[in-house]
Design a protein around this motif. Structure first.
Motif, mmCIF file in Angstrom:
data_model
loop_
_atom_site.group_PDB
_atom_site.id
_atom_site.type_symbol
_atom_site.label_atom_id
_atom_site.label_comp_id
_atom_site.label_asym_id
_atom_site.label_seq_id
_atom_site.Cartn_x
_atom_site.Cartn_y
_atom_site.Cartn_z
ATOM 1 N N ASP A 145 0.842 -1.203 0.000
ATOM 2 C CA ASP A 145 0.000 0.000 0.000
ATOM 3 C C ASP A 145 0.877 1.251 0.000
ATOM 4 N N LEU A 146 1.930 1.237 0.812
ATOM 5 C CA LEU A 146 2.841 2.370 0.869
ATOM 6 C C LEU A 146 3.550 2.552 -0.470
ATOM 7 N N ASP A 172 2.453 1.669 -3.439
ATOM 8 C CA ASP A 172 1.497 2.188 -4.429
ATOM 9 C C ASP A 172 1.212 3.677 -4.245
ATOM 10 N N GLU A 173 1.333 4.159 -3.034
ATOM 11 C CA GLU A 173 1.061 5.568 -2.750
ATOM 12 C C GLU A 173 2.184 6.503 -3.212
ATOM 13 N N GLN A 193 4.254 8.345 -5.681
ATOM 14 C CA GLN A 193 3.987 8.749 -7.067
ATOM 15 C C GLN A 193 5.219 8.576 -7.959
#
Length: 240
Positions: free
Chosen positions: A16-17, A19-20, A22
């Motif tokens: 999740d981290l 994917d966050e 950019q």
């Protein structure tokens, strides 16, 4: 933080981290790849590696180590060979540690699949390329020999490991030799090797001998030898 999450077993949180973020640099990609590989999630590591290649990012040393680790956990020979070719293509062959990981992964995968011919071919190619095998390499090739019943080849490789490369054999190396000798019915040689080892044989080594002794109707003698050496029967394991 990605590696930290993975070490704590929080792989989903790490993803999740990831994917966050950019704008991901190589360190970011490699952290997630390493996290997957070290967590035994080889398939996800390979999928992420393909994503990295598709957006035009070239693999570096750490990328390839993680990919090879993932291939090893999944025993994927094709992907392991492709990673090996990437190492050569991108000029990482000068990094000995990366190169050894590559060779060892592929030899181990061939060994696990019982492909003795291919395992020994890669092993020989490695030596011809000027790279010395280490203890892990020899363990994989000895395992391949044991699976294929190659007694003479096993003993020759073992002697080469000790005398030519100066590698001290571990209990695992001895277990491979005991296994192949026992399967071939050479129980006297197997027993002699166990008795001459520089350390006390564990039940795994004696177990290989005992299993073969059943085939050759020599269980009583092996059991007697085990008792002489103070080896106790483990629970849930039959001596008969």
């Amino acid at each position: 933080m990605i590696i930290g999450y993975c070490k704590e077993g929080k792989v989903e949180e790490a993803r999740d981290l990831f994917d966050e973020i950019q704008f991901k640099d190589d360190a970011c990609w490699n952290a997630m790849l390493t996290g997957y590989a070290q967590s035994g999630r080889g398939e996800e590591a390979l999928e992420l590696h393909l994503q990295k290649l598709k957006i035009g990012l070239h693999p570096d040393n750490w990328t390839l180590v993680s990919v090879l680790m993932a291939c090893s956990t999944l025993s994927l020979l094709k992907d392991g060979r492709q990673a090996h070719l990437l190492i050569i293509k991108h000029g990482f062959e000068s990094n000995v540690s990366i190169y050894l990981v590559s060779w060892n992964t592929i030899v181990a995968a061939f060994s696990q699949h019982g492909l003795y011919g291919k395992a020994i071919a890669f092993f020989n190619q490695m030596r011809l390329s000027g790279f010395e095998p280490d203890g892990i390499t020899f363990l994989s090739i000895l395992s391949a020999c044991a699976r294929a019943g190659k007694v003479n080849e096993s003993t020759d490789l073992f002697e080469s490991m000790v005398n030519s490369y100066g590698i001290s054999p571990t209990p695992e190396h001895y277990a491979c030799l005991v296994d192949v000798l026992s399967r071939a019915g050479q129980l006297e040689k197997a027993c002699k090797m166990i008795q001459e080892m520089p350390f006390k044989a564990d039940f795994g080594i004696w177990g290989a001998l005992l299993a073969a002794a059943g085939k050759w109707n020599d269980v009583v003698r092996v059991r007697s030898l085990m008792r002489e050496h103070g080896v106790k029967k483990e629970k849930a394991y039959s001596w008969t």
